[in-house]
Enzyme design. Structure first.
Site, PDB file in Angstrom:
ATOM      1  N   GLY A   1     -12.220 -28.638   8.197  1.00  0.00           N
ATOM      2  CA  GLY A   1     -13.494 -28.391   7.520  1.00  0.00           C
ATOM      3  C   GLY A   1     -14.283 -27.219   8.094  1.00  0.00           C
ATOM      4  O   GLY A   1     -15.439 -27.019   7.729  1.00  0.00           O
TER       5      GLY A   1
ATOM      6  N   GLU B   1      -2.770 -31.485  -1.184  1.00  0.00           N
ATOM      7  CA  GLU B   1      -4.151 -31.931  -1.393  1.00  0.00           C
ATOM      8  C   GLU B   1      -4.771 -31.300  -2.640  1.00  0.00           C
ATOM      9  O   GLU B   1      -4.656 -30.096  -2.858  1.00  0.00           O
ATOM     10  CB  GLU B   1      -5.006 -31.582  -0.173  1.00  0.00           C
ATOM     11  CG  GLU B   1      -4.527 -32.263   1.098  1.00  0.00           C
ATOM     12  CD  GLU B   1      -5.526 -32.187   2.247  1.00  0.00           C
ATOM     13  OE1 GLU B   1      -5.457 -33.052   3.130  1.00  0.00           O
ATOM     14  OE2 GLU B   1      -6.367 -31.269   2.278  1.00  0.00           O
TER      15      GLU B   1
ATOM     16  N   ARG C   1       2.710 -31.811   7.920  1.00  0.00           N
ATOM     17  CA  ARG C   1       2.901 -32.729   9.057  1.00  0.00           C
ATOM     18  C   ARG C   1       2.677 -34.162   8.585  1.00  0.00           C
ATOM     19  O   ARG C   1       2.242 -34.378   7.468  1.00  0.00           O
ATOM     20  CB  ARG C   1       1.864 -32.419  10.132  1.00  0.00           C
ATOM     21  CG  ARG C   1       0.460 -32.474   9.553  1.00  0.00           C
ATOM     22  CD  ARG C   1      -0.623 -32.333  10.576  1.00  0.00           C
ATOM     23  NE  ARG C   1      -1.820 -31.753  10.023  1.00  0.00           N
ATOM     24  CZ  ARG C   1      -2.767 -32.382   9.333  1.00  0.00           C
ATOM     25  NH1 ARG C   1      -2.654 -33.668   9.096  1.00  0.00           N
ATOM     26  NH2 ARG C   1      -3.819 -31.757   8.870  1.00  0.00           N
TER      27      ARG C   1
ATOM     28  N   GLU D   1      -4.902 -27.324  -0.619  1.00  0.00           N
ATOM     29  CA  GLU D   1      -4.028 -26.918   0.488  1.00  0.00           C
ATOM     30  C   GLU D   1      -2.885 -27.900   0.651  1.00  0.00           C
ATOM     31  O   GLU D   1      -2.876 -28.975   0.050  1.00  0.00           O
ATOM     32  CB  GLU D   1      -4.820 -26.813   1.808  1.00  0.00           C
ATOM     33  CG  GLU D   1      -5.313 -28.142   2.338  1.00  0.00           C
ATOM     34  CD  GLU D   1      -5.723 -28.071   3.811  1.00  0.00           C
ATOM     35  OE1 GLU D   1      -5.328 -27.136   4.519  1.00  0.00           O
ATOM     36  OE2 GLU D   1      -6.422 -28.993   4.247  1.00  0.00           O
TER      37      GLU D   1
ATOM     38  N   LYS E   1     -12.213 -36.753   6.749  1.00  0.00           N
ATOM     39  CA  LYS E   1     -11.967 -38.047   6.108  1.00  0.00           C
ATOM     40  C   LYS E   1     -12.415 -39.221   6.982  1.00  0.00           C
ATOM     41  O   LYS E   1     -12.196 -39.210   8.192  1.00  0.00           O
ATOM     42  CB  LYS E   1     -10.475 -38.176   5.810  1.00  0.00           C
ATOM     43  CG  LYS E   1      -9.992 -37.108   4.847  1.00  0.00           C
ATOM     44  CD  LYS E   1      -8.495 -36.889   4.917  1.00  0.00           C
ATOM     45  CE  LYS E   1      -8.108 -35.661   4.113  1.00  0.00           C
ATOM     46  NZ  LYS E   1      -6.720 -35.239   4.371  1.00  0.00           N
TER      47      LYS E   1
ATOM     48  N   GLU F   1     -13.558 -19.545  -3.660  1.00  0.00           N
ATOM     49  CA  GLU F   1     -13.107 -20.577  -4.580  1.00  0.00           C
ATOM     50  C   GLU F   1     -14.309 -21.059  -5.375  1.00  0.00           C
ATOM     51  O   GLU F   1     -15.423 -21.067  -4.865  1.00  0.00           O
ATOM     52  CB  GLU F   1     -12.559 -21.760  -3.765  1.00  0.00           C
ATOM     53  CG  GLU F   1     -11.196 -22.190  -4.173  1.00  0.00           C
ATOM     54  CD  GLU F   1     -10.555 -23.149  -3.178  1.00  0.00           C
ATOM     55  OE1 GLU F   1     -11.209 -24.071  -2.684  1.00  0.00           O
ATOM     56  OE2 GLU F   1      -9.361 -22.961  -2.908  1.00  0.00           O
TER      57      GLU F   1
ATOM     58  N   HIS G   1     -16.708 -32.803   5.603  1.00  0.00           N
ATOM     59  CA  HIS G   1     -15.362 -32.464   5.147  1.00  0.00           C
ATOM     60  C   HIS G   1     -14.264 -33.143   5.954  1.00  0.00           C
ATOM     61  O   HIS G   1     -13.100 -32.748   5.897  1.00  0.00           O
ATOM     62  CB  HIS G   1     -15.124 -30.944   5.145  1.00  0.00           C
ATOM     63  CG  HIS G   1     -16.125 -30.183   4.347  1.00  0.00           C
ATOM     64  ND1 HIS G   1     -16.341 -30.425   3.010  1.00  0.00           N
ATOM     65  CD2 HIS G   1     -16.992 -29.211   4.696  1.00  0.00           C
ATOM     66  CE1 HIS G   1     -17.291 -29.622   2.573  1.00  0.00           C
ATOM     67  NE2 HIS G   1     -17.724 -28.882   3.573  1.00  0.00           N
TER      68      HIS G   1
ATOM     69  N   LYS H   1      -3.905 -20.277   3.978  1.00  0.00           N
ATOM     70  CA  LYS H   1      -4.299 -20.957   2.755  1.00  0.00           C
ATOM     71  C   LYS H   1      -4.259 -20.053   1.527  1.00  0.00           C
ATOM     72  O   LYS H   1      -4.088 -20.536   0.406  1.00  0.00           O
ATOM     73  CB  LYS H   1      -5.662 -21.615   2.944  1.00  0.00           C
ATOM     74  CG  LYS H   1      -5.583 -22.697   4.018  1.00  0.00           C
ATOM     75  CD  LYS H   1      -6.932 -23.214   4.421  1.00  0.00           C
ATOM     76  CE  LYS H   1      -7.286 -24.436   3.626  1.00  0.00           C
ATOM     77  NZ  LYS H   1      -8.485 -25.095   4.153  1.00  0.00           N
TER      78      LYS H   1
ATOM     79  N   HIS I   1     -11.291 -36.213  -3.620  1.00  0.00           N
ATOM     80  CA  HIS I   1     -10.182 -35.619  -2.870  1.00  0.00           C
ATOM     81  C   HIS I   1      -8.995 -36.568  -3.037  1.00  0.00           C
ATOM     82  O   HIS I   1      -9.039 -37.699  -2.565  1.00  0.00           O
ATOM     83  CB  HIS I   1     -10.559 -35.473  -1.390  1.00  0.00           C
ATOM     84  CG  HIS I   1      -9.421 -35.040  -0.512  1.00  0.00           C
ATOM     85  ND1 HIS I   1      -9.425 -33.850   0.191  1.00  0.00           N
ATOM     86  CD2 HIS I   1      -8.238 -35.634  -0.225  1.00  0.00           C
ATOM     87  CE1 HIS I   1      -8.283 -33.747   0.864  1.00  0.00           C
ATOM     88  NE2 HIS I   1      -7.543 -34.814   0.628  1.00  0.00           N
TER      89      HIS I   1
HETATM   90  P1  ADP Z   1      -9.619 -28.045   5.720  1.00  0.00           P
HETATM   91  O1  ADP Z   1      -8.257 -27.457   5.859  1.00  0.00           O
HETATM   92  O2  ADP Z   1     -10.632 -27.412   6.614  1.00  0.00           O
HETATM   93  O3  ADP Z   1      -9.616 -29.544   5.773  1.00  0.00           O
HETATM   94  P2  ADP Z   1      -9.665 -28.150   2.789  1.00  0.00           P
HETATM   95  O4  ADP Z   1      -9.358 -26.985   1.931  1.00  0.00           O
HETATM   96  O5  ADP Z   1      -8.632 -29.206   2.887  1.00  0.00           O
HETATM   97  O6  ADP Z   1     -10.103 -27.629   4.238  1.00  0.00           O
HETATM   98  O7  ADP Z   1     -11.016 -28.823   2.286  1.00  0.00           O
HETATM   99  C1  ADP Z   1     -11.611 -29.881   3.002  1.00  0.00           C
HETATM  100  C2  ADP Z   1     -12.662 -30.549   2.155  1.00  0.00           C
HETATM  101  O8  ADP Z   1     -13.670 -29.594   1.762  1.00  0.00           O
HETATM  102  C3  ADP Z   1     -12.148 -31.115   0.837  1.00  0.00           C
HETATM  103  O9  ADP Z   1     -11.613 -32.402   0.986  1.00  0.00           O
HETATM  104  C4  ADP Z   1     -13.426 -31.112   0.011  1.00  0.00           C
HETATM  105  O10 ADP Z   1     -14.245 -32.188   0.403  1.00  0.00           O
HETATM  106  C5  ADP Z   1     -14.116 -29.835   0.424  1.00  0.00           C
HETATM  107  N1  ADP Z   1     -13.720 -28.687  -0.441  1.00  0.00           N
HETATM  108  C6  ADP Z   1     -12.714 -27.814  -0.253  1.00  0.00           C
HETATM  109  N2  ADP Z   1     -12.621 -26.920  -1.267  1.00  0.00           N
HETATM  110  C7  ADP Z   1     -13.603 -27.228  -2.141  1.00  0.00           C
HETATM  111  C8  ADP Z   1     -14.041 -26.696  -3.425  1.00  0.00           C
HETATM  112  N3  ADP Z   1     -13.446 -25.645  -3.978  1.00  0.00           N
HETATM  113  N4  ADP Z   1     -15.085 -27.308  -4.034  1.00  0.00           N
HETATM  114  C9  ADP Z   1     -15.709 -28.373  -3.469  1.00  0.00           C
HETATM  115  N5  ADP Z   1     -15.347 -28.913  -2.293  1.00  0.00           N
HETATM  116  C10 ADP Z   1     -14.315 -28.372  -1.621  1.00  0.00           C
END
Ligand code: ADP
Length: 453
Positions: A165, A275, A291, A287, A237, A200, A235, A116, A208
Site C-alpha cells: 500500500g 488481484e 508467492r 496486480e 488486508k 490509474e 490498503h 506493476k 478487492h
Molecule cells: P500494493 O501492491 O501496495 O498492495 P495494490 O495495487 O495491490 O497495491 O493495491 C492495494 C489496495 O489499494 C487495493 O486493494 C485497493 O484497496 C487500493 N487500490 C489500488 N488501486 C486502486 C484503484 N485504481 N482505485 C481504488 N483503489 C485502489
C-alpha cells in the site's frame, strides 16, 4: 522429490511450510536471527542455522548467510514463504546458479509481475481486464495532467515498484495532481529505491477480489476460486473470506477461467494470486503476487487443497495433479489476521505472551507460531497468527468465527482480537455489504471506538 528444504522465513509461515514438508516426508532446515532463537519454527525443524543478528537485512534478507546455511546442511531447495525474499528475482537466480531449487515461480515471472506497469501490460496482452490508466510510467507533471484528463478524475498515482500500500496517492482534480505525484514519487523512492509511477482511474467503491491460481509451467494451470479482501486498513488486508459474498458462480467461472488460461499461456509455475478491483459487475486487474499469500488458508479451507504441498511438488518438477473440474468450492471460510497491536491505535505491542489459549473444534484452524511464554521481538511485523474458520455456508462460518474469537485468549500483549469481535457482530459485515473503504469508516464510528477503548 527434494531431500531437504530450507525455510528462509520466520513466524507462522515458517511453521506452515514446515508442516507441508513434514507431510511430504522431506527434512527441514530452519534459519533464524539471534532474536528468534526461541521461536517455534526453530524448535520444530529437523535442523536449524543462525543466520545473523536481529535486523532483517542482516539475517532473513542476508543472501550469503542463507547460501551458507544451504551449503552446511545440504538443503536442495529453499522455500521463501511470503515477504522477505519471496519476490526477489535475484535471489531465485542466485539459488539456481548454486544448483538449489527455489520453491516459487520462474525468476522472469517474479521480475515481470514485480514491475506493476509491466504486469498490467502483460495482463492486458493475456486478455485480463485492467483498470483504465496510463500506458506506462509518467515522465512529468505535464504528461500526468494530460493522461488524467483522458481517464477522468479522481485518479490514483501508483508506484511501479509498489507493495504494502505504499507509494499511492489520490488526486481528485488537476490542482491536487502535482502534490500527489510528488508525494507518491518521494514515498516510492524511499520505500523501493525506484520513483517510477503510473496513473490509474481511482475507483470509488470497489471490492478487492483476488483469484488463486496454480500452474505447472508445462502448459497447465487452474484457478481455485476467489478471496474477498475488501476489509482493509491503509490498503492492508484485515479480514479475508471466500467465496466473495458479492460474486455468483457464473462470474467466478468466467473470470477464474480467464486467469487460468492466462497463466497456462504464460507458463506460470507454482502458486500465484491475481488481484482485481470489482465494481458494478466489472473486474479490473491491479496486480499479481507471485508467492504464497498470508490469506491462502481461506482457499485451502474451501477447496481442501494444500497449496504449499502443491507448491513443493510443482517446484520439484511434478505436473499439476488437479484438473479444473476437480476443484470444488465447498462452504465458506473467513480469516482474521491476529496482530500484536493496540486495537485502538494499531501501535505494535511486542513483549512476552503470558497466557495463550487458541480456540479449537470443528472447522477452526489457528496458524500461529505463538505460545505461552513466547517473547514477541520488536524487529519484525506484528502478525502473530491467523484464525481461520470454515462452515457449510457463510452464516455458519460467521457463527463459528464469533464463538472462536470469544474463546481465544492472549494475555501479556495487546492484540487486534477486540476489533474482530466487533466486526463479526456488525450487520454490514454479516450481510457481506462492504467495499474497500468500509473498514476505515467503521473504525471512525462510535461503535468501533467504544469496543476498542
Ligand atoms: P500494493 O501492491 O501496495 O498492495 P495494490 O495495487 O495491490 O497495491 O493495491 C492495494 C489496495 O489499494 C487495493 O486493494 C485497493 O484497496 C487500493 N487500490 C489500488 N488501486 C486502486 C484503484 N485504481 N482505485 C481504488 N483503489 C485502489
Amino acid at each position: 522429490m527434494f531431500d531437504k528444504i530450507l525455510i528462509a522465513n520466520r513466524g507462522e509461515i515458517a511453521l506452515r511450510v514446515l508442516r507441508a514438508a513434514k507431510e511430504l516426508g522431506i527434512a527441514t532446515v530452519a534459519v533464524y536471527s539471534t532474536a528468534d532463537k526461541e521461536a517455534m519454527h526453530v524448535k520444530l525443524a529437523d535442523e536449524s542455522v543462525c543466520i545473523g543478528p536481529p535486523p532483517a537485512r542482516e539475517s532473513y534478507l542476508n543472501v550469503p548467510a542463507l547460501l551458507a546455511a544451504c551449503e552446511i546442511t545440504g538443503a536442495d531447495a529453499v522455500h521463501p514463504g511470503y515477504g522477505f525474499l519471496a519476490e526477489n528475482a535475484r535471489f531465485a537466480d542466485i539459488l539456481a546458479e548454486h544448483g538449489i531449487a527455489f520453491i516459487g515461480p520462474k525468476a522472469e515471472h517474479i521480475r515481470l509481475m514485480g514491475d506493476k506497469i509491466e504486469a498490467k501490460r502483460t495482463a492486458a496482452r493475456l486478455g485480463i481486464p485492467c483498470v483504465p490508466g496510463s500506458a506506462g510510467a509518467i515522465a512529468d507533471e505535464a504528461e500526468a495532467v494530460k493522461v488524467a484528463a483522458e481517464i477522468g478524475y479522481p485518479v490514483l498515482v501508483k508506484a511501479a515498484a509498489g507493495g504494502g500500500g505504499r507509494g499511492m496517492r489520490v488526486a481528485n482534480s488537476a490542482d491536487e495532481l502535482a502534490d500527489a505525484l510528488a508525494n507518491a514519487k518521494m514515498e516510492a523512492k524511499a520505500a523501493f529505491g525506484d520513483d517510477a509511477v503510473y496513473l490509474e482511474k481511482y475507483l470509488a467503491k470497489p471490492r478487492h477480489i483476488e483469484f488463486q491460481v496454480l500452474g505447472d509451467g508445462k502448459g497447465r494451470a487452474i484457478h481455485l476460486g476467489e478471496r474477498d479482501c475488501s476489509l482493509q486498513r491503509r490498503h492492508q488486508k484485515v479480514w479475508e473470506e471466500g467465496p466473495s459474498p458479492a460474486l455468483n458462480a457464473a462470474q467466478r467461472e468466467e473470470i477464474g477461467g480467464v486467469c487460468a488460461r492466462a497463466m497456462a499461456e504464460l507458463g506460470y509455475v507454482g502458486v500465484g494470486t491475481i488481484e482485481f478491483l470489482f465494481e458494478n459487475g466489472g473486474f479490473y486487474f491491479i496486480e499479481m503476487n507471485t508467492r504464497i499469500q498470508v490469506e491462502h488458508p481461506v482457499t485451502e479451507m474451501i477447496t481442501g487443497i494444500d497449496l504449499v504441498n502443491e507448491q513443493i511438488k510443482i517446484a520439484a518438477g511434478s505436473p499439476l495433479s488437479i484438473a479444473q473440474e476437480d476443484v470444488r468450492i465447498q462452504g465458506a471460510a473467513i480469516e482474521c489476521r491476529l496482530n500484536a497491536e493496540h486495537p485502538g491505535t494499531f501501535m505494535p505491542s511486542p513483549g512476552r505472551i503470558s497466557y495463550f489459549h487458541p480456540p479449537g473444534g470443528l472447522g477452526v484452524r489457528v496458524d500461529s507460531a505463538a505460545y505461552q511464554g513466547y517473547v514477541i521481538p520488536p524487529y519484525y511485523d506484528s502478525l502473530i497468527g491467523k484464525l481461520i474458520v470454515h462452515g457449510r455456508n457463510r452464516t455458519e462460518a460467521l457463527m463459528r468465527l464469533r464463538r472462536a474469537l470469544d474463546e481465544f485468549v492472549v494475555e501479556g500483549v495487546e492484540t487486534t482480537l477486540p476489533l474482530y469481535r466487533t466486526l463479526v457482530r456488525n450487520l454490514d459485515v454479516q450481510n457481506g455489504q462492504y467495499d474497500i473503504h468500509w473498514l476505515e469508516g467503521f473504525l471512525e464510528s462510535d461503535e468501533a471506538k467504544a469496543a476498542r477503548a
